[in-house]
Write a protein that holds these residues in place. Sequence first.
Motif, mmCIF file in Angstrom:
data_model
loop_
_atom_site.group_PDB
_atom_site.id
_atom_site.type_symbol
_atom_site.label_atom_id
_atom_site.label_comp_id
_atom_site.label_asym_id
_atom_site.label_seq_id
_atom_site.Cartn_x
_atom_site.Cartn_y
_atom_site.Cartn_z
ATOM 1 N N VAL A 125 86.244 85.829 10.749
ATOM 2 C CA VAL A 125 85.731 85.099 9.592
ATOM 3 C C VAL A 125 86.129 85.786 8.291
ATOM 4 C CG1 VAL A 125 83.670 84.130 8.495
ATOM 5 C CG2 VAL A 125 83.781 84.331 10.991
ATOM 6 N N ARG A 126 85.982 87.086 8.236
ATOM 7 C CA ARG A 126 86.211 87.821 6.992
ATOM 8 C C ARG A 126 87.648 88.273 6.809
ATOM 9 N NH1 ARG A 126 81.088 92.038 6.981
ATOM 10 N NH2 ARG A 126 79.464 90.549 6.343
ATOM 11 N N GLY A 127 88.396 88.350 7.893
ATOM 12 C CA GLY A 127 89.711 88.979 7.852
ATOM 13 C C GLY A 127 90.838 88.055 7.443
ATOM 14 N N GLU A 128 92.048 88.533 7.697
ATOM 15 C CA GLU A 128 93.257 87.828 7.301
ATOM 16 C C GLU A 128 93.628 86.746 8.321
ATOM 17 O OE1 GLU A 128 94.615 88.361 4.303
ATOM 18 O OE2 GLU A 128 92.866 89.665 4.102
ATOM 19 N N PRO A 129 94.507 85.803 7.923
ATOM 20 C CA PRO A 129 94.887 84.710 8.828
ATOM 21 C C PRO A 129 95.467 85.163 10.162
ATOM 22 C CG PRO A 129 95.561 84.194 6.582
ATOM 23 C CD PRO A 129 95.061 85.616 6.568
ATOM 24 N N ALA A 130 96.105 86.335 10.204
ATOM 25 C CA ALA A 130 96.721 86.786 11.454
ATOM 26 C C ALA A 130 95.705 86.869 12.587
ATOM 27 C CB ALA A 130 97.390 88.145 11.255
ATOM 28 N N GLY A 131 94.476 87.291 12.288
ATOM 29 C CA GLY A 131 93.450 87.371 13.311
ATOM 30 C C GLY A 131 93.047 86.010 13.845
ATOM 31 N N ARG A 132 92.974 85.035 12.966
ATOM 32 C CA ARG A 132 92.607 83.678 13.403
ATOM 33 C C ARG A 132 93.758 83.019 14.163
ATOM 34 N NH1 ARG A 132 90.066 84.585 8.553
ATOM 35 N NH2 ARG A 132 91.772 83.813 7.260
ATOM 36 N N GLY A 271 106.733 78.397 8.626
ATOM 37 C CA GLY A 271 106.582 78.441 10.081
ATOM 38 C C GLY A 271 105.163 78.783 10.480
ATOM 39 N N PRO A 272 104.876 78.720 11.771
ATOM 40 C CA PRO A 272 103.507 78.968 12.248
ATOM 41 C C PRO A 272 103.014 80.386 11.994
ATOM 42 C CG PRO A 272 105.046 78.739 14.091
ATOM 43 C CD PRO A 272 105.771 78.301 12.865
ATOM 44 N N HIS A 273 103.914 81.334 11.740
ATOM 45 C CA HIS A 273 103.497 82.702 11.428
ATOM 46 C C HIS A 273 102.843 82.798 10.056
ATOM 47 C CE1 HIS A 273 107.419 82.241 9.572
ATOM 48 N NE2 HIS A 273 107.128 83.256 8.770
ATOM 49 N N ARG A 274 102.897 81.710 9.274
ATOM 50 C CA ARG A 274 102.270 81.686 7.944
ATOM 51 C C ARG A 274 101.067 80.741 7.901
ATOM 52 N NH1 ARG A 274 104.743 85.222 4.124
ATOM 53 N NH2 ARG A 274 104.264 83.724 2.480
ATOM 54 N N ASP A 275 100.702 80.168 9.037
ATOM 55 C CA ASP A 275 99.621 79.187 9.076
ATOM 56 C C ASP A 275 98.259 79.866 9.200
ATOM 57 O OD1 ASP A 275 101.686 77.412 8.956
ATOM 58 O OD2 ASP A 275 101.439 76.604 10.974
ATOM 59 N N ASP A 276 97.206 79.058 9.095
ATOM 60 C CA ASP A 276 95.854 79.613 9.151
ATOM 61 C C ASP A 276 94.900 78.592 9.751
ATOM 62 O OD1 ASP A 276 93.683 81.288 8.826
ATOM 63 O OD2 ASP A 276 93.592 81.123 6.639
#
Length: 403
Positions: A125-132, A271-276
């Motif tokens: 919830v609090r972190g960066e998109p990479a975790g989600r 690309g999907p590596h920049r999605d959230d």
Amino acid sequence: MYVRDLDVRDFRSWPELNVQLGPGITLFVGRNGFGKTNIVEAIGYTAHLSSHRVSHDAPLVRQGADSARVSITAVNQGRELTTHLLIKPHAANQAQINRTRLRSPRELLGVVKTVLFSPEDLALVRGEPAGRRAYLDSIIASRTPRLAGVKADYDKVLKQRNALLKSASGSLRRGYSDSDGAAALATLDTWDAQLSRLGAQVIAARLALVDALLDHIPAAYSGLAPESRPAHVEYKSTIDTSDREVLEAVLLTELAAARQREIERGISLVGPHRDDLVLNLGDQPAKGFASHGETWSYAIALRLAEFNLLRQEGGSDPVLILDDVFAELDAKRRKQLVHLAAEAEQVLITAAVDEDLPGNLEPIVRYRVSVEDTETGRISKLSAEDSAEDLAQDAAEEGEGNE
């Protein structure tokens, strides 16, 4: 599904460990740093080929050892399979199912399924998109193991494309008027085609998963925090995803549009590596606007949704792992997790002291995790507990350690 036998060698603080498990609730209790989380981490690593605590394999191998081994016998609706995973920090990992050597460890995916709650989940919830993104990709791999290979191939292509954008920056800027530039652009065209093909599959899988979670996440959150604003999620992409039939073409078009910016910056911007995965509460994003209690409720809701989806689709429960999570929760959220634990086929719980556990939790088996000092350093040890007095002793020792 349940894990019947866990056997590890040189995994973190465990030079060796063999423990027989069964359906129901098993508790591992021990002071912080004694190695209780390492036990459930070994199971989770086999299920997901990744750790919930570190991003690479080197810390998983005990100091002084060349490799670590994790073997698990899992029982799923009466069928037994044994997985063997050899973890090498500086070489490719190796895997077997029963006596059969696998071409890739990814072929283990789906044999053991787990859903793990841990304090690190707050970062969802609090972190960066990479975790989600990792949250989505992990569930996708559990549902459809083949797509884990697609994601791995995408990551390889992305790495090669980024390397080209950095190393051939000058040639790419000169363009087709220069022979080196023309060759670099032709190579970039090849990477674009592969990135679009693989990226479209990754995005499509994530969109399908978000669709499947759309009802599960709000329902889980409202059960935990009925007084709060409603939760809802959406997938935010770098490309237009309204027409899922043409994702590859759309991604290729967006790569062409972003090419000059990517050449200038030396990195892939589309690309999907920049999605959230955007987590919302009412009309606001949860990140930055949720209270501490709402953040915990959202993190738990994401795991509850994952568990319920895998249970619904798989025909059997994944192994439920609660790693040092009760100490972080209030009484209400503890009760909700106990309610879930009562329904799951197998639950593995770690706790530092008995006081961290809900009063209505009734483990079938308790183990004490301790440490022993040796010439080669501290190692973890496991012993069965016969009574609650040992847990009271742990509580007293914990209190002394905090003085």
